[in-house]
Structure formats: structure tokens, C-alpha cells
Design a protein around this motif. Sequence first.
Motif: not given
Length: 265
Positions: A50-71
Motif C-alpha cells: 500500500r505504501e508503495r502504491g501497488w495496492l490501492l484502497p477500495t473503501g472496504q476493509r481487507g480489500v484492495w485494488e491491485f495497480a499493475p506495473g502497466a498503469t
Amino acid sequence: MTRSIPPSLAPVVAELELEAADLVTTAKLDEIVKASGVGTATRTVATRLRERGWLLPTGQRGVWEFAPGATAGAVSRGGHTRLLRSVFARTDVACGLTFQAAAWAHGIADRAPVRLEVAAESAREARKLPDGLDVSVFDPTLGYVTLKGVPVLRPASVLAHMASSPTDVRSWTSALEWLPDLVAEATPDDVLTELNERPATVTARLGYLIQGLRPDIAEKIAGPSTKTWFGPRQKVIRHDSHWQIADTLLPFDPRSLASVAGANV
């Protein structure tokens, strides 16, 4: 924006990339951490990603959005439905998009509302949904369709919901922008199926609402048996003697709307 990957977490990011991960739960991340042989605790892995920007918050605890290297860095790809999809990533909820959100998902409305409108099948199901969604209660007879990655009410179901709870519609002025096209998509059989066994008040409101737009459907709807309010019980804007409707809500007269019958034939 360049994002760093500590060597110890590289196998985790590589696996997320390989799986083309979208939404990642704690359980899924734990599975990847263990399979990758990473000795760091899953909670710590999540924090570092999360700190490095690979997992983004979704508003749901325990669920993140993965931001792949292509973005382009820590940029969300989730769009308008991300919050609702994050709910489904953790639990099953009987619900679907409704009103303008449904019209947008069907390609009828040109934009989604800021807060997605979701119809839960019961109050119990509604309590499972986060505050970031505009939640109301409506149990459709017809099955959902999947659009934009989430369940969505069919056009006839949206109309029945509007007739069941007119005050749940955030803006009837805005609704007029997509209502004609939504009504055009509804079939007589679907509308009659949705109205079957619903209260006579719902039937009367729906007949009143679509009589100008779809006279072919309105004529198949059973007539009212009693006076029905369309909106809160306050000063009446207009009265419809045929449908016995006391309209206190609509900023337009549905009887004056041009017919869209056959528009999509």
C-alpha cells in the motif's frame, strides 16, 4: 511515477501481475504470500505494498485494488463500480444497480451518479453495503444482468422500483433524461412479470408513469382500485382520474411525454 519493489516482495507482485489481479482480499494475499515462500507476515506485506502504491484502497476493509506495473503509477482502474465490486470480493450480497446507475450500466444514461444507486433485496442485505453507496430496498422478480462487472436490475425491474418507492429516486428531473430510453427497452411481458403480486398502488403508479411513453404497456396494466399517492402526502401537483393518482412529486406530467413504443424494434 516509478514504484519501488523490495526484493522480498517481488515474488508477490510478480504473482499478482501473472494472475492479472484486480481486487485482492486479505485471504488471497495471504495465499500468494505463502505460495511465494515470503517469510514476512501478510499484514506487513499489505502495508508495504500500500505504501508503495501497488495496492490501492477500495473503501472496504481487507480489500484492495491491485495497480499493475502497466498503469501510470498508483492509478485506479476500477471506475465507478469499484466499491461495489470490493463488497462482492468478500461476501455475497443480494443486490443490483438501480435507477440512474442501472441506466448508465445499460448504456442508456450518459453518466453514472456520483454515489452508485444500489437496490438490496432486503433490509438485512442492505446493512451489508457500505455508506459510500446509495442503498434502497427492492426485491426484483426478474433476474439480474451482469454489466460493468456487477449485478444490474433489468429495465422493467428499475421501473417497478421507481413505482414502488418514488421518493427513493434522487432527482426526477435528472431521471427524465434517461427514463424514455429505459422505458423503450422494457418489454410488456417483463413489466407484467415485475408487477405480478405487487401491491395495487405500485401497479397504479407504474401505469401513471409510463402511460405517455408506452401506451402499449399501460393498456395491459390492471386499473387501480383505490386512490394512490405518487410521492409524500402533501400538496397535490396534479391528479390523474384514470389511474386515481395524486401526484405530489413529479416535475413533469407523464401524460405529456411522447410515445417511445416500438423505438427499439
